[in-house]
Design a protein around this motif. Structure first.
Motif, PDB file in Angstrom:
ATOM      1  N   ASP A 179      77.122  75.311  40.460  1.00  0.00           N
ATOM      2  CA  ASP A 179      78.057  76.402  40.720  1.00  0.00           C
ATOM      3  C   ASP A 179      78.804  76.721  39.420  1.00  0.00           C
ATOM      4  O   ASP A 179      79.478  75.863  38.862  1.00  0.00           O
ATOM      5  CB  ASP A 179      79.029  75.914  41.805  1.00  0.00           C
TER       6      ASP A 179
ATOM      7  N   THR B 291      81.376  78.451  38.960  1.00  0.00           N
ATOM      8  CA  THR B 291      82.838  78.433  39.046  1.00  0.00           C
ATOM      9  C   THR B 291      83.402  77.057  38.663  1.00  0.00           C
ATOM     10  O   THR B 291      84.568  76.959  38.307  1.00  0.00           O
ATOM     11  CB  THR B 291      83.359  78.807  40.448  1.00  0.00           C
ATOM     12  N   LEU B 292      82.550  76.005  38.725  1.00  0.00           N
ATOM     13  CA  LEU B 292      83.032  74.688  38.294  1.00  0.00           C
ATOM     14  C   LEU B 292      83.417  74.725  36.821  1.00  0.00           C
ATOM     15  O   LEU B 292      84.389  74.109  36.401  1.00  0.00           O
ATOM     16  CB  LEU B 292      81.953  73.623  38.518  1.00  0.00           C
TER      17      LEU B 292
ATOM     18  N   GLU C 208      84.330  77.441  35.185  1.00  0.00           N
ATOM     19  CA  GLU C 208      85.552  78.234  35.093  1.00  0.00           C
ATOM     20  C   GLU C 208      86.759  77.387  35.485  1.00  0.00           C
ATOM     21  O   GLU C 208      87.807  77.455  34.849  1.00  0.00           O
ATOM     22  CB  GLU C 208      85.453  79.465  36.006  1.00  0.00           C
ATOM     23  N   ALA C 209      86.591  76.574  36.534  1.00  0.00           N
ATOM     24  CA  ALA C 209      87.692  75.724  36.976  1.00  0.00           C
ATOM     25  C   ALA C 209      88.074  74.753  35.869  1.00  0.00           C
ATOM     26  O   ALA C 209      89.255  74.529  35.600  1.00  0.00           O
ATOM     27  CB  ALA C 209      87.300  74.966  38.245  1.00  0.00           C
ATOM     28  N   ALA C 210      87.075  74.175  35.197  1.00  0.00           N
ATOM     29  CA  ALA C 210      87.349  73.219  34.126  1.00  0.00           C
ATOM     30  C   ALA C 210      88.088  73.918  32.985  1.00  0.00           C
ATOM     31  O   ALA C 210      89.053  73.390  32.440  1.00  0.00           O
ATOM     32  CB  ALA C 210      86.055  72.601  33.622  1.00  0.00           C
ATOM     33  N   GLU C 211      87.645  75.131  32.640  1.00  0.00           N
ATOM     34  CA  GLU C 211      88.308  75.862  31.562  1.00  0.00           C
ATOM     35  C   GLU C 211      89.723  76.256  31.983  1.00  0.00           C
ATOM     36  O   GLU C 211      90.657  76.207  31.187  1.00  0.00           O
ATOM     37  CB  GLU C 211      87.502  77.116  31.183  1.00  0.00           C
TER      38      GLU C 211
ATOM     39  N   ILE D  99      81.303  68.646  32.745  1.00  0.00           N
ATOM     40  CA  ILE D  99      80.847  69.175  34.028  1.00  0.00           C
ATOM     41  C   ILE D  99      79.327  69.408  34.015  1.00  0.00           C
ATOM     42  O   ILE D  99      78.583  68.707  34.691  1.00  0.00           O
ATOM     43  CB  ILE D  99      81.575  70.486  34.388  1.00  0.00           C
TER      44      ILE D  99
ATOM     45  N   ARG E 131      77.259  66.303  32.823  1.00  0.00           N
ATOM     46  CA  ARG E 131      77.464  65.189  33.755  1.00  0.00           C
ATOM     47  C   ARG E 131      76.747  65.459  35.092  1.00  0.00           C
ATOM     48  O   ARG E 131      76.115  64.574  35.646  1.00  0.00           O
ATOM     49  CB  ARG E 131      78.963  65.010  33.960  1.00  0.00           C
ATOM     50  N   LEU E 132      76.845  66.702  35.562  1.00  0.00           N
ATOM     51  CA  LEU E 132      76.232  67.016  36.847  1.00  0.00           C
ATOM     52  C   LEU E 132      74.718  67.166  36.740  1.00  0.00           C
ATOM     53  O   LEU E 132      74.016  67.111  37.749  1.00  0.00           O
ATOM     54  CB  LEU E 132      76.840  68.295  37.436  1.00  0.00           C
TER      55      LEU E 132
ATOM     56  N   PHE F 124      89.232  84.912  32.492  1.00  0.00           N
ATOM     57  CA  PHE F 124      87.773  84.875  32.630  1.00  0.00           C
ATOM     58  C   PHE F 124      87.149  86.221  32.293  1.00  0.00           C
ATOM     59  O   PHE F 124      85.969  86.307  32.012  1.00  0.00           O
ATOM     60  CB  PHE F 124      87.362  84.464  34.040  1.00  0.00           C
TER      61      PHE F 124
ATOM     62  N   PHE G  80      90.420  78.428  43.314  1.00  0.00           N
ATOM     63  CA  PHE G  80      89.235  79.248  43.523  1.00  0.00           C
ATOM     64  C   PHE G  80      88.901  79.383  45.001  1.00  0.00           C
ATOM     65  O   PHE G  80      89.166  78.484  45.789  1.00  0.00           O
ATOM     66  CB  PHE G  80      88.044  78.642  42.782  1.00  0.00           C
TER      67      PHE G  80
ATOM     68  N   PHE H  57      85.238  69.350  41.570  1.00  0.00           N
ATOM     69  CA  PHE H  57      84.173  68.684  40.828  1.00  0.00           C
ATOM     70  C   PHE H  57      83.522  67.638  41.734  1.00  0.00           C
ATOM     71  O   PHE H  57      84.178  66.665  42.119  1.00  0.00           O
ATOM     72  CB  PHE H  57      84.732  68.054  39.558  1.00  0.00           C
TER      73      PHE H  57
ATOM     74  N   PHE I 232      92.367  65.845  36.442  1.00  0.00           N
ATOM     75  CA  PHE I 232      91.509  66.458  35.419  1.00  0.00           C
ATOM     76  C   PHE I 232      92.290  67.301  34.407  1.00  0.00           C
ATOM     77  O   PHE I 232      92.176  67.116  33.198  1.00  0.00           O
ATOM     78  CB  PHE I 232      90.431  67.314  36.100  1.00  0.00           C
TER      79      PHE I 232
END
Lengths: 316, 380
Positions: A210, A212-213, A215-218, A231, A234-235, B71, B100, B106, B117
């Motif tokens: 995904d 968005t993961l 984007e979430a990390a950023e 992310i 690792r994934l 974004f 989101f 994660f 995180f």
């Protein structure tokens, strides 16, 4: 509607039994396949590895037969021994072949990963309309004979080959590079031949991921590079493990590539095995080499299966 | 100590000319190829405000949020946060965090690790991280799930992990993209109130994107109604509902009956709206309209009474029709009344008594009636 209908319950029991039998039957087919085509040959090879060479047909003794009855068979069984395995430890050739094979396979696996990851990542990030075509291009070489493709590399890599001609013409080099018949050619051959085995499992894990993961990390403060490592990379580990083992396991036993591209200096167990069988006609030692090779590979194979089971568990 | 409600009521920086907007969109345009997602949009959001962007899917509300998070970059215009132009600042350096729609938890990390995180990225000392994570877990009541992985949690629990993770860094602004979209109705209603309390407790600015008008009405201090990349109206939930600026807004939020006609007989703010059938509605809030101009009288269903006989009060607008459809919802009943010219008028009446007395039923003759100030006159 019918009260206490024992015929129907009997029917039901029968149906359950038959479905049970059918279920067993279905899994019996692959089991039978493995038994006949893997386990039986394995025991034949194992038995040969315990025999002695002989100038005979087949070229080892004892060759089991029932001519002398059960007693005669037992006398022959008693002749079997582990002498060939002891021999493997006495001649450095075998140890060096194994070590060199594992080293070459490990380095080429790493190189395949280095080349395969960006390819898989690129395909997974490509517009969905393009993805099928790009994947097709990865798989396309499989449509030509493996042997012919490896031969083609001789034409590319030899001193007066296409690569050297191109580099000379571009004035990048002034003398032809010696690549053919060195381990470099073996690495090139293995990376080229096994790349799809790396790209496909990597693609399938990266494609599922995904976005968005990231984007979430950023959003939480990761730079794009660190988001990639924490992310994406690792994934994609299950895909990396799968790809690496799919390349490493066959690469250890590879014969065609080192034989055609590696010249006489490249020591690999596949070549040693071939020499024992066809040059020395020493089937028992060759069989012992094959059995040890299998044992060496069992470790990563078991690890691979466990990793896959874990990945499936996590995916659920 | 004043109650939450009274504080909320007194919170209205948008009416204060001296108040400075905390977030300002200035003529922001965003194009994706030929498609204009956001069109020359300007918007001011104030500190500690609970602001909702409400619109149908594809109206540009999510794009607006994503531009604020970093974004997407605007094709034109500026976005200011606390006076600072955000152009060129990457998402990881913006003091905003986003929750989101898909939660984007994660999957390889536990609840604890997910929440920690963002703090780890800031190189916060370990002890402080542990403390912050513990307080976040307490806040969203997930203490006992700290060691679980996201796939071992229910939808509601995941939603709370996502909320805790986005709040952990104490962002100046929290962006919520359809935060309750994946929850079932009951859980959604509970969570709405939790979010409101949380926002007030933490004193943060919340910007929530939603397509659910009830959600926006419940939670937000102000709502921006968006359509085709433009803001149609920004107002408090009550103003959006009772004083919509356009027919689009009136129709988008709740249900509305629109009576179209020409303005006539104006005296002061009172006058009539003459329909095509010659019927004149008495209205007394015509401010800004002109005689002869086209106008719509927008009346909410609950402001229309329905009765079997004509109401005695001559000051009311009363129209006769036929009961066309009835929807009994328990707490109220919705009637669709068909007028002579075929138009359907929707009314709703609260069932304050148990259904025992005589009821209107299908195909009964019925009178609908409403006061001249029951609706609002719209000219757009």
């Amino acid at each position: 509607m019918t009260p206490a209908s024992s015929p129907t319950s009997e029917n039901r029991a029968l149906r359950r039994l038959s479905s049970l039998v059918a279920g067993r039957l279905v899994i019996a087919i692959p089991y039978a396949w493995l038994l006949v085509l893997f386990l039986v040959p394995f025991f034949i090879v194992f038995k040969i590895s315990l025999s002695e060479t002989a100038i005979a047909m087949p070229p080892y003794s004892p060759a089991f037969s029932f001519i002398h009855g059960i007693a005669g068979l037992w006398a022959e069984v008693k002749k079997l021994g582990f002498d060939n395995y002891v021999w493997l430890t006495q001649d450095n050739l075998y140890l060096f072949s194994y070590l060199s094979s594992v080293k070459i396979a490990a380095i080429s696996t790493l190189l395949t990963l280095v080349f395969g990851y960006p390819i898989a990542y690129g395909i997974a990030r490509a517009p969905s309309t393009l993805r099928a075509t790009l994947l097709m291009m990865v798989i396309l070489p499989f449509w030509t004979s493996f042997l012919i493709r490896v031969y083609a590399w001789i034409g590319i890599l030899k001193p007066e080959g296409l690569l050297n001609q191109l580099l000379l013409w571009l004035h990048v080099i002034h003398e032809p590079l010696i690549i053919l018949n060195t381990s470099k050619a073996v690495y090139i051959g293995i990376v080229y031949s096994y790349l799809p085995f790396m790209v496909l499992p990597l693609y399938s894990t990266l494609e599922k991921m995904d976005h968005t993961l990231i984007e979430a990390a950023e959003d939480l403060g990761c730079t794009p590079v660190s988001a990639f490592w924490k992310i994406t990379f690792r994934l994609s580990l299950p895909g990396i493990v799968a790809g690496c083992l799919l390349v490493f396991i066959p690469a250890v036993g590879e014969f065609v590539i080192p034989d055609l591209l590696g010249g006489s200096h490249t020591l690999m167990i596949g070549k040693t095995l071939w020499n024992e069988f066809f040059e020395n006609r020493d089937w028992p030692v060759a069989s012992a080499v094959a059995i040890i090779l299998l044992l060496i590979l069992v470790v990563p194979i078991v690890y691979f299966q466990q990793a896959q089971a874990r990945a499936e568990e996590a995916g659920r | 100590m004043p109650s939450l409600g009274s504080i909320r009521r007194s919170f209205a920086p948008w009416n204060d000319a001296a108040a400075k907007p905390y977030i300002a969109f200035e003529n922001v345009t965003k194009k994706f190829g030929d498609f204009t997602a956001v069109d020359k949009l300007s918007l001011a959001i104030y500190e500690r405000e609970f602001f909702a962007l409400l619109g149908a899917s594809g109206c540009g509300k999510s794009t607006l949020l994503r531009m604020l998070a970093g974004f997407e970059e605007p094709s034109a215009g500026r976005i200011l946060l606390d006076g600072q132009d955000l152009a060129g600042i990457p998402p990881y350096r913006r003091p905003v965090n986003m929750m989101f729609q898909s939660y984007a938890l994660f999957p390889h990390m536990t609840v604890e690790q997910n929440i920690a995180f963002g703090l780890k990225q800031d190189r916060m000392p370990k002890a402080e991280i542990a403390e912050r994570v513990a307080s976040m877990l307490k806040l969203v009541r997930l203490g006992e799930f700290a060691r679980r992985k996201p796939h071992q949690l229910s939808g509601g629990q995941r939603q709370r992990v996502a909320l805790a993770r986005s709040l952990a860094k104490r962002p100046k602004v929290l962006l919520l993209d359809e935060p309750l979209g994946a929850l079932d109705k009951k859980l959604r209603e509970e969570t709405q109130f939790e979010l409101m309390d949380l926002q007030h407790e933490l004193g943060l600015t919340f910007i929530v994107v939603t397509h659910d008008q009830e959600e926006a009405m419940t939670m937000a201090d102000r709502i921006a109604i968006m359509d085709k990349g433009e803001v149609m109206q920004v107002a408090t939930p009550a103003d959006i509902y009772e004083a919509p600026a356009t027919r689009f807004v009136a129709d988008f939020v709740g249900t509305v009956n629109l009576f179209e006609g020409k303005v006539a007989d104006m005296s002061g703010d009172a006058g009539r709206i003459l329909g095509a059938d010659g019927f004149g509605l008495r209205v007394d809030n015509l401010a800004g309209a002109k005689n002869g101009a086209r106008a719509w009288f927008a009346v909410r269903p609950e402001k229309i009474a329905i009765s079997a006989v004509k109401p005695a009060d001559e000051g009311l607008n009363a129209i006769e029709g036929e009961v066309w459809d009835i929807a009994y919802l328990g707490d109220m009943t919705i009637y669709h009344v068909r007028l002579e010219d075929g138009r359907i008028v929707r009314t709703s009446s609260v069932n304050s008594r148990r259904a025992s007395d005589e009821q209107l039923t299908w195909h009964d003759r019925a009178w609908i009636s409403f006061r001249p100030d029951a609706g609002i006159v719209l000219t757009r």
